[in-house]
Write a protein that holds these residues in place. Structure first.
Motif, PDB file in Angstrom:
ATOM      1  N   GLU A 144       1.128  -1.353  -0.263  1.00  0.00           N
ATOM      2  CA  GLU A 144       0.131  -0.043   0.181  1.00  0.00           C
ATOM      3  C   GLU A 144       0.748   0.956  -0.189  1.00  0.00           C
ATOM      4  O   GLU A 144       0.220   2.417  -0.797  1.00  0.00           O
ATOM      5  N   SER A 145       2.322   1.270   0.866  1.00  0.00           N
ATOM      6  CA  SER A 145       3.375   2.117   0.513  1.00  0.00           C
ATOM      7  C   SER A 145       4.341   1.720  -0.479  1.00  0.00           C
ATOM      8  O   SER A 145       5.411   2.381   0.392  1.00  0.00           O
ATOM      9  N   SER A 146       4.036   1.793  -1.570  1.00  0.00           N
ATOM     10  CA  SER A 146       4.601   1.775  -2.336  1.00  0.00           C
ATOM     11  C   SER A 146       5.669   2.066  -2.839  1.00  0.00           C
ATOM     12  O   SER A 146       5.279   3.422  -2.582  1.00  0.00           O
ATOM     13  N   VAL A 147       6.622   2.119  -4.040  1.00  0.00           N
ATOM     14  CA  VAL A 147       7.328   3.318  -4.063  1.00  0.00           C
ATOM     15  C   VAL A 147       6.699   4.318  -5.258  1.00  0.00           C
ATOM     16  O   VAL A 147       6.658   5.137  -5.049  1.00  0.00           O
ATOM     17  N   LEU A 148       5.973   3.644  -5.572  1.00  0.00           N
ATOM     18  CA  LEU A 148       5.341   4.249  -6.997  1.00  0.00           C
ATOM     19  C   LEU A 148       3.964   4.607  -6.233  1.00  0.00           C
ATOM     20  O   LEU A 148       3.873   5.276  -6.787  1.00  0.00           O
ATOM     21  N   GLU A 149       3.175   4.200  -5.522  1.00  0.00           N
ATOM     22  CA  GLU A 149       2.327   5.247  -4.760  1.00  0.00           C
ATOM     23  C   GLU A 149       2.803   6.365  -3.557  1.00  0.00           C
ATOM     24  O   GLU A 149       2.664   7.820  -4.137  1.00  0.00           O
ATOM     25  N   ARG A 150       3.627   6.288  -3.443  1.00  0.00           N
ATOM     26  CA  ARG A 150       4.770   7.574  -2.873  1.00  0.00           C
ATOM     27  C   ARG A 150       5.018   8.290  -3.033  1.00  0.00           C
ATOM     28  O   ARG A 150       5.296   9.611  -3.360  1.00  0.00           O
ATOM     29  N   LEU A 151       5.556   7.669  -4.502  1.00  0.00           N
ATOM     30  CA  LEU A 151       6.647   9.081  -5.710  1.00  0.00           C
ATOM     31  C   LEU A 151       5.040   9.546  -6.534  1.00  0.00           C
ATOM     32  O   LEU A 151       4.896  10.847  -6.666  1.00  0.00           O
ATOM     33  N   ALA A 152       3.869   8.726  -6.552  1.00  0.00           N
ATOM     34  CA  ALA A 152       2.331   9.589  -7.090  1.00  0.00           C
ATOM     35  C   ALA A 152       2.537  11.225  -5.955  1.00  0.00           C
ATOM     36  O   ALA A 152       1.939  11.901  -6.967  1.00  0.00           O
ATOM     37  N   VAL A 153       2.094  10.701  -4.943  1.00  0.00           N
ATOM     38  CA  VAL A 153       2.532  11.801  -4.018  1.00  0.00           C
ATOM     39  C   VAL A 153       3.670  12.859  -4.307  1.00  0.00           C
ATOM     40  O   VAL A 153       2.640  13.975  -4.898  1.00  0.00           O
ATOM     41  N   VAL A 154       4.745  12.512  -4.593  1.00  0.00           N
ATOM     42  CA  VAL A 154       5.462  13.437  -4.006  1.00  0.00           C
ATOM     43  C   VAL A 154       5.617  14.601  -5.654  1.00  0.00           C
ATOM     44  O   VAL A 154       6.122  15.454  -6.316  1.00  0.00           O
ATOM     45  N   TRP A 155       5.492  12.801  -7.240  1.00  0.00           N
ATOM     46  CA  TRP A 155       4.780  14.630  -8.475  1.00  0.00           C
ATOM     47  C   TRP A 155       3.243  15.281  -8.475  1.00  0.00           C
ATOM     48  O   TRP A 155       3.378  16.352  -8.669  1.00  0.00           O
ATOM     49  N   GLU A 173       8.859  17.210 -15.346  1.00  0.00           N
ATOM     50  CA  GLU A 173       8.166  17.307 -16.561  1.00  0.00           C
ATOM     51  C   GLU A 173       9.247  15.603 -16.204  1.00  0.00           C
ATOM     52  O   GLU A 173       8.906  15.254 -17.260  1.00  0.00           O
ATOM     53  N   ASN A 174      10.185  14.951 -15.124  1.00  0.00           N
ATOM     54  CA  ASN A 174      11.105  13.930 -15.560  1.00  0.00           C
ATOM     55  C   ASN A 174       9.947  12.790 -14.626  1.00  0.00           C
ATOM     56  O   ASN A 174      10.082  11.259 -15.259  1.00  0.00           O
ATOM     57  N   GLU A 175       8.898  12.951 -14.193  1.00  0.00           N
ATOM     58  CA  GLU A 175       7.584  11.999 -13.716  1.00  0.00           C
ATOM     59  C   GLU A 175       7.743  11.117 -15.349  1.00  0.00           C
ATOM     60  O   GLU A 175       7.439   9.453 -14.939  1.00  0.00           O
ATOM     61  N   SER A 176       7.501  11.736 -16.855  1.00  0.00           N
ATOM     62  CA  SER A 176       7.146  10.991 -17.754  1.00  0.00           C
ATOM     63  C   SER A 176       7.748   9.822 -17.686  1.00  0.00           C
ATOM     64  O   SER A 176       7.848   9.004 -18.932  1.00  0.00           O
ATOM     65  N   VAL A 177       9.456   9.990 -17.530  1.00  0.00           N
ATOM     66  CA  VAL A 177      10.758   9.338 -18.213  1.00  0.00           C
ATOM     67  C   VAL A 177      10.652   7.560 -16.769  1.00  0.00           C
ATOM     68  O   VAL A 177      10.989   6.863 -17.095  1.00  0.00           O
ATOM     69  N   ILE A 178      10.811   8.876 -15.186  1.00  0.00           N
ATOM     70  CA  ILE A 178      11.324   7.718 -14.472  1.00  0.00           C
ATOM     71  C   ILE A 178       9.758   7.151 -14.382  1.00  0.00           C
ATOM     72  O   ILE A 178       9.965   5.886 -13.922  1.00  0.00           O
ATOM     73  N   ARG A 179       9.291   7.342 -14.375  1.00  0.00           N
ATOM     74  CA  ARG A 179       7.839   6.387 -13.319  1.00  0.00           C
ATOM     75  C   ARG A 179       7.440   5.343 -14.577  1.00  0.00           C
ATOM     76  O   ARG A 179       7.271   3.888 -14.301  1.00  0.00           O
TER      77      ARG A 179
END
Length: 344
Positions: A144-155, A173-179
């Motif tokens: 539930e608190s995975s890296v991708l979930e937490r990164l979504a909050v960050v972005w 803009e880096n979200e489109s590359v890193i995610r």
């Protein structure tokens, strides 16, 4: 009968046989001793044949006979080799057939040993690899608190900040590359985790197979490539052994043809020698009469070698003939070899 004490110069000595014998013993210390006729090349062994051929201009015929003789020697050497190989043929065939069967039974393929070594490494560390992949996947995507979930909050927060402060816009803009990269990694970890399965007994099978391949590699050149190459070479040699009798027949036929060629050339050389010998006999006796040796006789004997001409062991590169210069200085004396009859 005196000899210079310094040993210098040449000394001519006439004396009894005993004196000459003594001088020969002293010769190495005192002088060079020459016997009567030592300087006459005509009296050397084989000189008769060489002189007759020079006078007859037989160089071309001699060379033809020599080439044929050399070719025959090569063929006879090959025939002897094939005969020796024929004796060991059966044992060699069995040895090669065993090796081919052993390699075939192993069913080796190029690179198999490398793949098995990689598999062994995975099997040995299977539990560790599966656990690490499971943990990484869970932390990255599944929890539930995975890296991708937490990164979504960050972005999301970075995007809100960029609306107020444009300097943060480039980070958003880096979200489109890193995610997408992290999502690909998560999918890979999920599949990798499922692929790692520890099958009981598989490690033993891999170890046993690697041991068999190592034994095969040591025996046949150090690598699977060398073992496969050895099998191919063995198959080719077996094919050659199967056709060995054909090779023996072909060599025999070559020897028969070359023997006929040799005899033809040697006979032509013999005829030319005899013709030249007849002319030379007449010319030499004419010269002897001019030297007041009217009763002296000179003859040239041109004949075959001691053995039958069909026996190749007595053939020579100079042909089949033995040539002797015969001489008789006095009436009633039989002709004898020039090397024994002629005086100084």
């Amino acid at each position: 009968r005196q000899i210079s004490p310094t040993g210098r110069g040449k000394v001519v000595v006439n004396g009894t046989a005993g004196t000459l014998a003594l001088l020969r013993e002293l010769a190495p210390y005192l002088a060079d001793i020459h016997g009567q006729g030592d300087n006459l090349s005509l009296l050397r062994p084989g000189a008769d044949l060489e002189l007759l051929d020079r006078l007859a201009n037989n160089q071309e015929l001699r060379e033809k006979v020599k080439r044929s003789f050399s070719r025959l020697k090569e063929l006879e050497t090959k025939q002897s080799r094939l005969a020796r190989e024929a004796k060991d043929k059966k044992a060699r065939q069995e040895h090669l057939e065993f090796q081919v069967a052993e390699i075939d039974k192993a069913s080796v393929t190029l690179g198999e040993d490398l793949k098995l070594e990689e598999e062994r490494t995975l099997l040995v560390h299977a539990e560790r690899l599966r656990g690490a992949a499971e943990e990484a996947y869970s932390n990255l995507y599944e929890d539930e608190s995975s890296v991708l979930e937490r990164l979504a909050v960050v972005w999301k927060r970075v995007s809100e900040l960029a609306e107020i402060d444009p300097r943060l816009g480039s980070f958003g803009e880096n979200e489109s590359v890193i995610r997408p990269q992290l999502e690909d990694l998560a999918l890979f970890l999920r599949d990798y985790r499922e692929q790692i399965r520890f099958t009981p007994g598989r490690l033993d099978e891999v170890e046993e197979r690697l041991t068999s391949l190592e034994r095969l590699k040591r025996k046949y050149g150090g690598s699977l490539e060398a073992a496969i190459a050895h099998r191919q070479e063995s198959v080719q040699e077996l094919e050659q052994l199967e056709h060995q009798e054909e090779q023996v027949t072909l060599v025999y036929q070559d020897i028969t043809r070359e023997s006929a060629q040799y005899l033809e050339s040697a006979d032509a050389l013999s005829r030319h020698r005899k013709e030249t010998a007849e002319r030379l006999q007449i010319q030499v006796e004419k010269e002897l009469r001019s030297l007041a040796m009217e009763k002296a006789r000179f003859s040239i004997k041109v004949g075959k070698s001691e053995s039958d001409a069909g026996d190749r062991s007595h053939w020579r590169e100079s042909g089949l003939d033995e040539v002797e210069f015969l001489f008789s200085a006095n009436p009633g004396e039989d002709l004898g070899q020039l090397t024994r009859i002629a005086s100084g």
